[in-house]
Design a protein around this motif. Structure first.
Motif, short mmCIF file in Angstrom:
data_model
loop_
_atom_site.label_atom_id
_atom_site.label_comp_id
_atom_site.label_asym_id
_atom_site.label_seq_id
_atom_site.Cartn_x
_atom_site.Cartn_y
_atom_site.Cartn_z
N ARG A 1 20.74 -46.75 18.41
CA ARG A 1 22.11 -46.34 18.09
C ARG A 1 23.09 -46.90 19.13
O ARG A 1 22.82 -46.92 20.34
CB ARG A 1 22.22 -44.82 18.04
CG ARG A 1 22.00 -44.14 19.38
CD ARG A 1 21.96 -42.63 19.24
NE ARG A 1 20.72 -42.17 18.59
CZ ARG A 1 20.45 -40.90 18.32
NH1 ARG A 1 21.32 -39.96 18.64
NH2 ARG A 1 19.31 -40.56 17.75
N ALA B 1 28.56 -51.78 10.31
CA ALA B 1 27.32 -52.40 9.90
C ALA B 1 27.58 -53.30 8.71
O ALA B 1 28.54 -53.12 7.96
CB ALA B 1 26.29 -51.33 9.54
N ARG C 1 23.05 -44.00 11.51
CA ARG C 1 22.39 -45.07 10.75
C ARG C 1 22.05 -46.24 11.66
O ARG C 1 22.90 -46.77 12.36
CB ARG C 1 23.30 -45.53 9.61
CG ARG C 1 22.69 -46.60 8.72
CD ARG C 1 23.56 -46.83 7.50
NE ARG C 1 24.97 -47.04 7.87
CZ ARG C 1 25.96 -47.04 6.98
NH1 ARG C 1 25.71 -46.81 5.71
NH2 ARG C 1 27.20 -47.25 7.38
N LEU C 2 20.78 -46.61 11.66
CA LEU C 2 20.29 -47.73 12.46
C LEU C 2 20.00 -48.93 11.57
O LEU C 2 19.62 -48.77 10.40
CB LEU C 2 18.99 -47.35 13.19
CG LEU C 2 18.97 -46.02 13.96
CD1 LEU C 2 17.61 -45.84 14.62
CD2 LEU C 2 20.09 -45.96 15.00
N ASP D 1 15.42 -42.29 18.10
CA ASP D 1 15.47 -43.47 17.23
C ASP D 1 14.08 -44.04 16.98
O ASP D 1 13.76 -44.48 15.87
CB ASP D 1 16.38 -44.53 17.85
CG ASP D 1 17.83 -44.07 17.98
OD1 ASP D 1 18.20 -43.06 17.33
OD2 ASP D 1 18.59 -44.70 18.74
N PHE E 1 14.21 -52.95 15.25
CA PHE E 1 15.44 -52.21 14.95
C PHE E 1 16.31 -52.13 16.20
O PHE E 1 15.86 -52.38 17.32
CB PHE E 1 15.10 -50.80 14.45
CG PHE E 1 14.52 -49.89 15.52
CD1 PHE E 1 15.34 -48.98 16.18
CD2 PHE E 1 13.18 -49.96 15.86
CE1 PHE E 1 14.82 -48.16 17.17
CE2 PHE E 1 12.65 -49.14 16.86
CZ PHE E 1 13.48 -48.24 17.51
N ASP E 2 17.58 -51.79 15.97
CA ASP E 2 18.52 -51.60 17.07
C ASP E 2 18.69 -50.11 17.33
O ASP E 2 18.86 -49.32 16.39
CB ASP E 2 19.90 -52.18 16.72
CG ASP E 2 19.91 -53.70 16.71
OD1 ASP E 2 19.19 -54.30 17.53
OD2 ASP E 2 20.64 -54.29 15.89
N SER F 1 23.45 -51.55 14.71
CA SER F 1 23.37 -50.12 14.37
C SER F 1 24.71 -49.43 14.57
O SER F 1 25.56 -49.89 15.36
CB SER F 1 22.30 -49.42 15.21
OG SER F 1 21.00 -49.80 14.80
N GLU G 1 17.89 -49.87 6.44
CA GLU G 1 18.67 -48.88 7.15
C GLU G 1 17.77 -47.69 7.47
O GLU G 1 17.01 -47.23 6.62
CB GLU G 1 19.86 -48.41 6.30
CG GLU G 1 20.91 -49.46 6.08
CD GLU G 1 22.07 -48.94 5.26
OE1 GLU G 1 21.93 -47.84 4.67
OE2 GLU G 1 23.11 -49.63 5.18
#
Length: 333
Positions: free
Chosen positions: A109, A24, A55-56, A152, A106-107, A114, A48
């Motif tokens: 995992r 990341a 961690r995403l 997630d 967000f992405d 991410s 984050e």
């Protein structure tokens, strides 16, 4: 550079609370706000998010004019099969933010920016006195696992609840394609969700098992083999449906059927389908969910003369955004 599913040595906590695989970007200061190209009235804050030890990467958007202490209704965006927040950041997240919302993209995992899910290879050593181990682990990338992705989404909503400018009592969720099914399931099981928008959504992942290699019997046989360590612990590299990116985790698909839980939804819902849908029969997906919800909650249904991917650009995107912003305005503002 993406490292895919390469194996490498990593150090971490005893329960493998470590990161590996796609590196990341360095963490930005929490208060750092960036401009949004094409939207001079907005700011973007890279964030984050921790989801079950992974961690995403995410981005929070909101209007620059938001006053200190001001609370905005929030929308969490859930992309589809093979999507990333980079797609949402270009024309969807900023439009919702420009309409007066705090928006999180967000992405999942193992996708986009991410971190990877890890699978330990070899024996797990005994932790040292500080609880650390050094292990050989495989970084899992681009796995389509609806159960992990639900974890997630849960973490993303929790993250938004803690945002200074977010009104935790007014959180909506938006999902497209595979994410369209995700938001239906999440709304059915999460009372924090006060409004839900699902577009071109696949509402029953079990349907894909019929066409999976070996069919229903095949996936069940593979589940037995996987539990016994006779096949790879995670199906990275499995055959992908034509036109899609990412390895499907068919055994998990069997446990994920949003349409079966739709009757539990208590939040207002909007569903947009494509009449020329080629991935599934909308009568068994979006249209079926609409019928289940009718008379139970405020719900609206649109089936437009378009194909699955038309909704991501041009006039169809404009039409969808207008309908969804109007919907959120009525139920979150």
């Amino acid at each position: 550079m993406r490292r895919n599913s390469t194996e490498r040595y990593v150090s971490g906590l005893a329960l493998i609370a470590v990161v590996a695989g796609l590196a990341a970007a360095p963490a930005l200061a929490a208060a750092e706000l960036l401009d949004v190209e094409g939207y001079p009235t907005l700011v973007r804050k890279p964030v984050e998010i921790w989801s079950d030890g992974t961690r995403l990467a995410g981005d929070v958007f909101y209007p620059k004019a938001t006053a200190e202490g001001e609370k905005l209704p929030a929308i969490v965006l859930c992309h589809g099969w093979g999507g990333t927040k980079a797609h949402l950041n270009r024309g969807i997240a900023p439009r919702f933010a420009a309409a007066g919302y705090l928006v999180l993209a967000f992405d999942y995992r193992g996708w986009g920016e991410s971190d990877s899910r890890l699978v330990v290879r070899g024996e797990m050593p005994k932790p040292d006195e500080d609880g650390y181990v050094t292990v050989r682990a495989q970084a899992i990338r681009e796995l389509v696992d609806p159960l992990d992705q639900q974890e997630d989404i849960d973490a993303a909503i929790s993250f938004v609840e803690g945002e200074p400018h977010a009104d935790a009592s007014r959180i909506g969720i938006w999902g497209s394609s595979f994410g369209g099914g995700h938001v239906i399931w999440r709304a059915a099981h999460d009372r924090r969700v006060k409004a839900v928008a699902a577009q071109v959504g696949a509402m029953d992942q079990r349907a894909g098992l019929v066409t999976a290699p070996g069919g229903l019997k095949g996936f069940h046989r593979t589940a037995i083999q996987r539990a016994r360590g006779e096949v790879e612990p995670v199906p990275v590299g499995a055959a992908q449906p034509e036109g899609l990116t990412g390895s499907p985790y068919y055994e998990r698909f069997a446990k994920f059927s949003p349409v079966e839980d739709a009757h539990l939804i208590t939040a207002p819902t909007i569903i947009i389908d494509a009449q020329q849908e080629h991935y599934f029969d909308i009568r068994e997906h979006g249209q079926r969910v609409f019928k289940i919800l009718s008379g139970r909650v405020p719900v609206e249904y649109h089936a437009w003369e378009m194909s699955h991917y038309d909704i991501y650009g041009g006039d169809w995107l404009d039409k969808a955004m207008a309908a969804e912003i109007d919907f959120f305005d009525r139920h979150l503002k």
